[in-house]
Design a protein around this motif. Structure first.
Motif, PDB file in Angstrom:
ATOM      1  N   VAL A  70       0.811  -1.100  -0.077  1.00 25.59           N
ATOM      2  CA  VAL A  70       0.267  -0.053  -0.105  1.00 25.59           C
ATOM      3  C   VAL A  70       0.974   1.108   0.315  1.00 25.59           C
ATOM      4  O   VAL A  70       0.538   2.078  -0.531  1.00 25.59           O
ATOM      5  N   ASP A  71       2.304   1.146   0.620  1.00 24.32           N
ATOM      6  CA  ASP A  71       2.989   2.578   0.657  1.00 24.32           C
ATOM      7  C   ASP A  71       3.462   2.513  -0.246  1.00 24.32           C
ATOM      8  O   ASP A  71       4.263   3.894  -0.808  1.00 24.32           O
ATOM      9  N   VAL A 116       1.920   4.376  -3.156  1.00 26.86           N
ATOM     10  CA  VAL A 116       1.446   5.972  -2.761  1.00 26.86           C
ATOM     11  C   VAL A 116       3.035   6.253  -3.465  1.00 26.86           C
ATOM     12  O   VAL A 116       3.059   7.060  -3.769  1.00 26.86           O
ATOM     13  N   TYR A 132       2.680  11.527  -4.853  1.00 24.49           N
ATOM     14  CA  TYR A 132       3.356  11.663  -3.795  1.00 24.49           C
ATOM     15  C   TYR A 132       4.958  11.756  -3.928  1.00 24.49           C
ATOM     16  O   TYR A 132       5.553  12.691  -3.414  1.00 24.49           O
ATOM     17  N   GLN A 156      -3.338  -0.319   6.828  1.00 22.66           N
ATOM     18  CA  GLN A 156      -2.628   1.005   5.808  1.00 22.66           C
ATOM     19  C   GLN A 156      -1.491   0.833   6.753  1.00 22.66           C
ATOM     20  O   GLN A 156      -0.690   0.788   8.199  1.00 22.66           O
ATOM     21  N   SER A 176      -0.292   5.498   3.280  1.00 21.94           N
ATOM     22  CA  SER A 176      -0.948   5.428   2.674  1.00 21.94           C
ATOM     23  C   SER A 176      -2.272   5.577   3.953  1.00 21.94           C
ATOM     24  O   SER A 176      -3.112   6.326   3.525  1.00 21.94           O
TER      25      SER A 176
END
Length: 293
Positions: A184-185, A188, A193, A268, A272
């Motif tokens: 999830v990171d 991102v 980002y 999470q 994220s």
């Protein structure tokens, strides 16, 4: 960006974004980081009417170094900045290494800070009952493992890590940080980002590694305040998949911050959890605040 001369003669770099009449928010950046505004981070706040003040901690960007600075020392610098800007009441946000500094702001300036939002924050290095590095990726295990090994060891490792991110594309940074990034990171960091973060970090490290070295020393030394001095409402958020600052840090802080409302989000990560949602989290905090008298 702008510079403020502090009482001891140092310069503090800062920037202001958002509507001039909106509620003021002081944003404490991560490690490494700087005052460079990141739209992917600030946009959800300014879009909701918040006026956000960013700054570079001592040794980052154009902010003068401060030998032996503590977490509380940085909070005092920020309190002076807000005072000079004529801001009497404000919220504070701290993400990652910014989390302890946000809590320090509330402890140092209790008459001014109306609420605290901490996202994926570190706990104290000497936190009783907490295995500090358990669940961290290899890079952070190595980084915090230098504590107590002396300045040469810290400077050497931080220099290596800074060289791996300074001036590199987000895809290269993602490869270097692989052990810290759950899927999830990673998603991102390799999206919009990632480019924002690269510019922010490059500016922070443009004058050298001093800010990063000082941050690591501040996080692994006494913070200079007690958590029970934080009396303002606290919104504490942490992702269960975080490999930079494991959720055990959030749980430890949650048990020791009596005003905290705690949000532990399954699945999470470190990035994220924050990107695109800080404005919404701030609104939740604002609903709990009562203007200070």
């Amino acid at each position: 960006m702008q510079l403020l001369r502090l009482p001891d003669g140092r310069d503090l770099e800062y920037e202001v974004r958002g509507p001039s009449t909106g509620p003021v928010v002081l944003f404490h950046h991560g490690m490494p980081g700087s005052a460079v505004p990141m739209d992917t981070v600030l946009g959800s706040m300014t879009a909701r009417g918040f006026r956000v003040i960013t700054y570079s901690r001592a040794g980052y960007g154009a902010s003068s170094p401060a030998t032996g600075r503590s977490v509380a020392d940085t909070a005092a610098d920020c309190a002076f900045l807000l005072s000079r800007l004529g801001v009497e009441r404000y919220l504070v946000v701290g993400w990652s290494a910014g989390g302890p500094h946000a809590l320090a702001s509330a402890a140092v300036a209790p008459a001014n800070v109306e609420g605290v939002l901490v996202v994926a924050s570190f706990a104290p290095f000497d936190a009783r009952g907490l295995d500090y590095v358990a669940g961290m990726g290899a890079q952070n295990v190595a980084q915090f493992g230098t504590a107590g090994q002396g300045e040469p060891a810290v400077h050497e490792l931080v220099g290596q890590m800074a060289s791996a991110v300074r001036g590199h594309a987000s895809s290269d940074v993602a490869a270097e940080m692989a052990s810290l990034l759950p899927p999830v990171d990673l998603a991102v960091l390799t999206a919009e980002y990632g480019a924002d973060n690269a510019v922010n970090m490059d500016h922070g490290l443009s004058g050298g590694d001093e800010g990063w070295v000082a941050d690591l020393a501040a996080l692994t030394s006494p913070w200079g305040f007690d958590l029970d001095a934080v009396t303002a409402p606290v919104e504490l958020w942490h992702g269960t998949a975080d490999q930079m600052v494991p959720v055990t840090h959030g749980r430890w802080l949650a048990e020791r911050l009596p005003t905290a409302q705690v949000h532990l989000k399954p699945g999470q990560g470190h990035l994220s959890l924050a990107i695109g949602s800080l404005g919404e989290k701030l609104e939740t905090l604002s609903d709990r605040t009562v203007p200070l008298r």
